[in-house]
Design a protein around this motif. Structure first.
Motif, PDB file in Angstrom:
ATOM      1  N   ASN A 148      54.468  28.191 108.311  1.00  6.94           N
ATOM      2  CA  ASN A 148      54.468  27.932 106.879  1.00  6.94           C
ATOM      3  C   ASN A 148      55.779  27.224 106.521  1.00  6.94           C
ATOM      4  OD1 ASN A 148      54.529  27.994 104.086  1.00  6.94           O
ATOM      5  ND2 ASN A 148      53.416  29.936 103.986  1.00  6.94           N
ATOM      6  N   VAL A 204      54.003  38.097 101.472  1.00  4.83           N
ATOM      7  CA  VAL A 204      54.851  37.093 102.124  1.00  4.83           C
ATOM      8  C   VAL A 204      56.068  36.808 101.249  1.00  4.83           C
ATOM      9  CG1 VAL A 204      54.956  34.685 102.854  1.00  4.83           C
ATOM     10  CG2 VAL A 204      52.954  36.065 103.418  1.00  4.83           C
ATOM     11  N   GLU A 208      58.555  29.426 111.855  1.00  3.48           N
ATOM     12  CA  GLU A 208      57.438  29.536 110.905  1.00  3.48           C
ATOM     13  C   GLU A 208      56.481  28.351 110.994  1.00  3.48           C
ATOM     14  OE1 GLU A 208      56.574  32.814 108.540  1.00  3.48           O
ATOM     15  OE2 GLU A 208      55.567  30.894 108.651  1.00  3.48           O
ATOM     16  N   SER A 214      55.227  35.451 108.281  1.00  5.81           N
ATOM     17  CA  SER A 214      54.191  35.332 107.243  1.00  5.81           C
ATOM     18  C   SER A 214      52.771  35.440 107.811  1.00  5.81           C
ATOM     19  CB  SER A 214      54.331  33.985 106.515  1.00  5.81           C
ATOM     20  OG  SER A 214      53.827  32.934 107.301  1.00  5.81           O
TER      21      SER A 214
END
Ligand code: ATP
Length: 235
Positions: free
Chosen positions: A194, A170, A192, A162
């Protein structure tokens, strides 16, 4: 499918991974979340043999891989999509995809996989003769995932897909990750920052802090864990 057992990985004298153990079962999407510098990328690099662990063991399909070279590891069925995509900017989209299939000899299989990828990402088919470096960030991420898929991996290592992309792109990339997992029976190990997005797509998750795994649970439980909410979900 993948088992890391007490691995310690160093950059010179700096110990980046401290006794990391984790497991990924066939068919799963698992995610490793954590702050900047926690050791997430180093974990993937240890699996793919780019930064091999100094101690500990890594098994893939029951076979020790911690002493193998990166190309041997790719040939066993592990492909990595690196942070920042790292596509070949001066090669065309098609040439980038050919590089992903470098170790394969099954021409029919390669053609089928290419058709599958072009159906997933029609924009790559349209731009097949364009240099990779002229694509947008989102298209480059699509190309990086596709290049890794051209090796027909059983296990796909994804590092921060992302990063730097607009939310709409994304979402598309994460939908495709789910689709690849379900349709191609590709197991996914996703790193990640995120955490919210990653835990929504993954079945299970691990939390890493300062080179150690501090928590492991189903994604649903991690999403409702108060400490995770506070530290990683901004809730
Ligand atoms: P990010 O999200 O920022 O990529 P990360 O969780 O992936 O963070 P790593 O990149 O694995 O973390 O870094 C773990 C530790 O190892 C950090 O302290 C980092 O500074 C250090 N490190 C990473 N790469 C190197 C390198 N090439 N040389 C020296 N130290 C490094």
């Amino acid at each position: 499918m993948l088992k890391l057992s007490n691995i310690q990985t160093f950059y010179g004298n700096i110990m980046a991974l401290k006794d990391v153990s984790l497991e990924v079962s066939e068919g799963e999407i698992i995610t490793l979340i954590g702050a900047n510098g926690a050791g997430k990328t180093t974990t993937l690099m240890s699996v793919s043999g780019i930064v091999p662990p100094k101690t500990g063991e890594i098994f893939f399909m029951g076979r020790p891989i911690h002493s193998l070279s990166p190309d041997q590891i790719v040939s066993l069925g592990i492909s990595q999509v690196p942070e920042g995509r790292r596509i070949f900017p001066f090669l065309t989209v098609m040439e980038n995809l050919d590089m992903g299939a470098f170790l394969r000899k099954d021409k029919d299989g390669i053609r089928k996989d290419l058709e599958y990828i072009f159906a997933l990402f029609p924009i790559l088919a349209e731009r097949r003769n364009q240099p990779g470096g002229t694509l947008s960030g989102g298209e480059q991420q699509m190309l990086a995932i596709s290049r890794a898929m051209m090796a027909r991996p059983r296990l796909l290592l994804l590092d921060e897909p992302s990063l730097g992309l607009a939310p709409i792109i994304v979402r598309k990339i994460f939908e495709i990750i789910r689709q690849i997992n379900a349709e191609q029976n590709t197991t996914v190990f996703l790193v990640e920052q995120n955490a919210n997005l990653a835990l929504k797509v993954a079945h299970r998750g691990y939390v890493m802090e300062n080179g150690r795994i501090t928590l492991s649970d189903s994604s649903a439980n991690l999403l409702s864990n108060e400490a995770v909410k506070k530290a990683y979900l901004g809730i």
